[in-house]
Design an enzyme around this catalytic site. Sequence first.
Site, PDB file in Angstrom:
ATOM      1  N   ASN A   1     -10.346  -0.277   0.106  1.00 42.99           N
ATOM      2  CA  ASN A   1      -8.884  -0.223   0.113  1.00 42.99           C
ATOM      3  C   ASN A   1      -8.382  -0.664  -1.258  1.00 42.99           C
ATOM      4  O   ASN A   1      -8.484  -1.836  -1.619  1.00 42.99           O
ATOM      5  CB  ASN A   1      -8.336  -1.138   1.210  1.00 42.99           C
ATOM      6  CG  ASN A   1      -6.817  -1.091   1.313  1.00 42.99           C
ATOM      7  OD1 ASN A   1      -6.132  -0.560   0.441  1.00 42.99           O
ATOM      8  ND2 ASN A   1      -6.289  -1.660   2.384  1.00 42.99           N
TER       9      ASN A   1
ATOM     10  N   CYS B   1       0.798  -1.227   0.000  1.00 42.48           N
ATOM     11  CA  CYS B   1       0.000   0.000   0.000  1.00 42.48           C
ATOM     12  C   CYS B   1       0.832   1.279   0.000  1.00 42.48           C
ATOM     13  O   CYS B   1       0.286   2.374  -0.147  1.00 42.48           O
ATOM     14  CB  CYS B   1      -0.955  -0.009   1.184  1.00 42.48           C
ATOM     15  SG  CYS B   1      -2.110  -1.408   1.145  1.00 42.48           S
TER      16      CYS B   1
ATOM     17  N   HIS C   1      -3.338   6.917   2.952  1.00 45.95           N
ATOM     18  CA  HIS C   1      -3.822   5.586   2.585  1.00 45.95           C
ATOM     19  C   HIS C   1      -4.736   5.115   3.707  1.00 45.95           C
ATOM     20  O   HIS C   1      -4.358   5.160   4.879  1.00 45.95           O
ATOM     21  CB  HIS C   1      -2.652   4.618   2.413  1.00 45.95           C
ATOM     22  CG  HIS C   1      -3.098   3.194   2.341  1.00 45.95           C
ATOM     23  ND1 HIS C   1      -3.827   2.706   1.283  1.00 45.95           N
ATOM     24  CD2 HIS C   1      -2.959   2.165   3.213  1.00 45.95           C
ATOM     25  CE1 HIS C   1      -4.112   1.437   1.501  1.00 45.95           C
ATOM     26  NE2 HIS C   1      -3.595   1.082   2.665  1.00 45.95           N
TER      27      HIS C   1
END
Length: 324
Positions: free
Chosen positions: A281, A125, A251
């Site tokens: 996500n 991520c 994030h």
Amino acid sequence: MKEKNQTSNGIRITGFGHYLPERIVTNEEIRSRLKFPEMHPAEKAVIGNIGVNERRRANESETAMFMASKVAEMALKDAGKKPEDVDLYILANWTDRYYLPDLAPQASKLSGTKNALAFDVSTACTGFVHGVQTASAYLQTNKFKNALVIGSERFSVRTRMGGYGEFTAGDAAAGVFLEYTGDKNFGIIDSFLQDDGDLSGIIVTGPPPTSYVKSYPELVSKAAELTLKSMDLLLEKNGLTVDDVDWVVPHPGTDVVVQDVLQRTKFPREKILMNFEKVGNTSAASIPIVLSEYYYKGKFKKGDLFLTPAVGGGFYWGGLLFRL
């Protein structure tokens, strides 16, 4: 207090792009195929109250490479560039990773960027942060003038059908076009990416397509802690305060992480931009998709200062500080 630094390295974002798969998956659809009526306590500790109303699912033709090519097309149009103008093509992806070949050369071929050096980065991520920092280093050598940095992920292939992880995972791609302009008033002011091998086991997976993500409860506290630490470090290092920053684009991770960060951050809620509730996500695409969507909505103005913290499996943490 340290002297304020707002001087960039002369590398500026001049184009934005994003792509969302056509298919929308609602919470009701996922609930209809759940194998267990109640979430396991360990899953509940990581996922929380879901926090996502819908997410996108890529079909067979919407590969990571295809989605990246659509982002490239959009970003290049925004920057006023042609595919053959691109010098560097960096693709951030972990969901579709296999050993050889890299995905970036295939995405570059679909994009028509025949003169670009294309390669992958895979830091989960934090992939977009990693990609921009890597591109910035290349562009400062003066051997490359510009770069496409794209996060393209199909998180759905790493979550078990009928499991609660489906609620959080989304498929999407987004990215930016970077150019060395030499103008120190706009562009990347600072960036960093660090790792902590002691935390490598809190989120794990194996090779696709039969290995799914397994997260442990410690992920939540560490993800929130290091997201906040990333913001504080970038501010402190550059002598800046909360008031100096116009927008924070973190994030998101999971709903538990989102709520923890929102509760503990020094930044007012109106400065924090996310689209977690609409897309879930999307891993390496999560930061650039927010930047691109809000950019095309006219939310930003020239000179806005951005802070984009991220954490990811590895365990990695870091962020970008840049002026539009």
